[in-house]
Structures are given as structure tokens and as C-alpha cells.
Design a protein around this motif. Structure first.
Motif, PDB file in Angstrom:
ATOM      1  N   HIS A  20       0.811  -1.220   0.000  1.00 31.18           N
ATOM      2  CA  HIS A  20       0.000   0.000   0.000  1.00 31.18           C
ATOM      3  C   HIS A  20       0.849   1.277   0.000  1.00 31.18           C
ATOM      4  O   HIS A  20       0.307   2.364  -0.217  1.00 31.18           O
ATOM      5  CB  HIS A  20      -0.962   0.006   1.189  1.00 31.18           C
ATOM      6  CG  HIS A  20      -0.295   0.041   2.533  1.00 31.18           C
ATOM      7  ND1 HIS A  20       0.237  -1.072   3.121  1.00 31.18           N
ATOM      8  CD2 HIS A  20      -0.079   1.067   3.402  1.00 31.18           C
ATOM      9  CE1 HIS A  20       0.755  -0.751   4.299  1.00 31.18           C
ATOM     10  NE2 HIS A  20       0.570   0.543   4.488  1.00 31.18           N
ATOM     11  N   TRP A  43      -1.133   7.660   1.687  1.00 30.84           N
ATOM     12  CA  TRP A  43      -0.580   6.621   0.826  1.00 30.84           C
ATOM     13  C   TRP A  43      -0.371   7.192  -0.574  1.00 30.84           C
ATOM     14  O   TRP A  43      -1.173   8.010  -1.058  1.00 30.84           O
ATOM     15  CB  TRP A  43      -1.523   5.434   0.755  1.00 30.84           C
ATOM     16  CG  TRP A  43      -1.734   4.713   2.052  1.00 30.84           C
ATOM     17  CD1 TRP A  43      -1.185   4.998   3.277  1.00 30.84           C
ATOM     18  CD2 TRP A  43      -2.603   3.593   2.274  1.00 30.84           C
ATOM     19  NE1 TRP A  43      -1.650   4.125   4.234  1.00 30.84           N
ATOM     20  CE2 TRP A  43      -2.515   3.247   3.647  1.00 30.84           C
ATOM     21  CE3 TRP A  43      -3.441   2.850   1.443  1.00 30.84           C
ATOM     22  CZ2 TRP A  43      -3.238   2.193   4.191  1.00 30.84           C
ATOM     23  CZ3 TRP A  43      -4.163   1.795   1.982  1.00 30.84           C
ATOM     24  CH2 TRP A  43      -4.060   1.456   3.343  1.00 30.84           C
ATOM     25  N   SER A  63      -5.240  -3.912  -6.304  1.00 27.51           N
ATOM     26  CA  SER A  63      -4.278  -2.824  -6.092  1.00 27.51           C
ATOM     27  C   SER A  63      -3.299  -2.711  -7.257  1.00 27.51           C
ATOM     28  O   SER A  63      -2.141  -2.321  -7.088  1.00 27.51           O
ATOM     29  CB  SER A  63      -3.511  -2.990  -4.771  1.00 27.51           C
ATOM     30  OG  SER A  63      -4.389  -2.963  -3.668  1.00 27.51           O
TER      31      SER A  63
END
Length: 249
Positions: free
Chosen positions: A7, A59, A223
Motif C-alpha cells: 500500500h 498513501w 491494487s
């Protein structure tokens, strides 16, 4: 050498850096020029540990989306909502109700900003935050121009103790006041348990005649926008942003 957690890896695109305005739990990325601008509210996934640092709005992926949207003339707000994994005497709690309250409050705050066109809003859910979309699909306001979903979970995963309220698959199958348009990023290498919820959601939406625009990433994993630095990933992010722009007119 310590490996960078997934992440915290870089965003697949490199928009011009833009420092957000931080107020409470909301980071606001504001374009240059005169507003009001259409608004996009970005909602991270989870559930996450409450002590996780940095929090999602710091992030790279969400800072990247915020800067990218602002570069396209949209106000982007990245919200640190409290979708936490908690423990109490009865066991594990996934705090979707608190997160849902945070989302509603954040959307209200964004719409109240004079630089935002309060009548042109898209709410964008990522990953496990996808369950929070159920409320917005069941009772969409006239100013909600669309719901965006990126590698979303759209039904509780096995073993997740989640209130039936947070079931987007069921929300799109119900009779609702208005079928708000949906754009959805689907990855070809999705985790099987999440892919099953997406397939069920799309089947329910098709059965209800609900408009869904799909951005497919055939070789992308969950992701993909930080894990897969490929032309396919970069093009998919650009297509998704273009679809969000289209919803906002």
C-alpha cells in the motif's frame, strides 16, 4: 533491505505533485482557476487496524488520484474514514457503521465548500470500502452523478461479520428511487473471493437494468494501481478517470 509494503508503493502514474488542504479527516485537492468545480470523494478500502500509520490519505495511491483528478479540473477529497477492525468481548468487529457515518459527514462537508459544485458529485469506493456504496445506491440524491468502484468487494467476504445493510449486490437488485450510474474497475487477477462478489453484483445490476460501465484490467491484480507498473495499468487508471469526468459532465 526491508521491502516496501504494497500500500506504500508508488502510484502507477506521475501527476504533478499537489499538496492538499487538510481539514480534520479530509484532504482536499483543488484545481487552479475559478470554481465551482465538480467534486469527487475518494474512499479507501479496509477494514484496517486503527493504529495503522501512515493513514490512507498519505498513501501514494490516494495522493496520486487526488493530484490526477485536480489536474483534470475536479476537486478531489480523500477521506480518512474509520473502517477499522476492532476487538470486543464478542469477537472481531468490522466497523462499517462508523465508517458510513464518516463518509456521509465528509460528503456533506465537501458539498458545503464554495469551490465545489454541490450538484455534481461522484463518490468513489476502493477495495473493501466497496460495501459502503450500498447506502448510496439505495437512496441516491439528485446531486449524486455517479458511484465509482475500483477493485471493490461488493458483498461481505467469508467470515466477515457485517450488517446486511452493507450489501451492494442486494442494493442493485432492489427497487430504488433512481438508478445512479456506476463505473467499475475490474481486474483479471482479482482474489477469487472478491471476484465472486463482483460477478454477483454485475449479474444483479444487469437483471435490474442498472447502468454499469466497466473498465477491465485483464492482467491486473488487486491494487494494480500500485502493484502493476504497466501500460495496461496506466491506461486503465486514465480510462476510469475519464469515465468519472463523463459522469460529472
Amino acid at each position: 533491505m526491508t521491502e516496501i509494503p504494497g500500500h506504500l508503493r508508488p502510484f502507477v502514474l506521475s501527476p504533478a505533485e499537489l499538496e492538499p488542504e487538510r481539514t480534520g479527516s479530509i484532504d482536499l485537492y483543488v484545481p487552479d482557476g475559478d470554481g465551482p468545480f465538480p467534486g469527487v470523494v475518494i474512499l479507501h478500502g479496509g477494514p484496517l487496524p486503527p493504529d495503522l500509520r501512515p493513514t490512507p490519505r498519505d498513501w501514494p495511491v490516494y495522493r496520486g488520484y487526488g493530484a490526477l483528478l485536480a489536474s483534470r479540473g475536479l476537486v478531489a477529497s480523500v477521506v480518512d474514514h474509520r473502517l477499522y477492525v476492532l476487538q470486543n468481548a464478542d469477537g472481531v468487529v468490522l466497523d462499517y457503521p462508523t465508517a458510513a457515518e464518516d463518509v456521509t459527514a465528509a460528503v456533506d462537508a465537501v458539498r458545503a465548500d464554495p469551490r465545489v459544485d454541490a450538484d455534481r458529485i461522484v463518490v468513489w469506493f476502493f477495495s473493501g470500502g466497496g460495501l459502503l456504496s450500498a447506502d448510496w445506491l439505495r437512496e441516491p440524491q439528485a446531486w449524486l452523478r455517479g458511484v465509482a468502484l475500483t477493485y471493490p468487494a461488493l458483498a461481505p467476504l467469508p467470515g466477515w461479520p457485517v450488517d446486511p445493510r452493507f450489501r451492494p449486490v442486494e442494493a442493485v437488485a432492489e427497487a430504488v428511487p433512481r438508478q445512479v450510474p456506476i463505473v467499475l474497475t475490474r481486474v483479471g487477477l482479482e482474489k477469487p473471493e472478491i471476484a465472486e462478489t463482483v460477478a454477483g453484483f454485475l449479474a444483479a445490476a444487469e437483471g435490474a437494468g442498472w447502468p454499469v460501465e466497466i473498465v477491465d484490467v485483464p492482467h491486473g491484480q488487486h491494487s494494480f494501481d500500485v502493484l502493476d507498473h504497466t501500460d495496461e495499468s496506466r491506461e486503465a487508471v486514465q480510462r476510469m478517470v475519464a469515465q468519472v469526468e463523463k459522469l460529472l459532465g
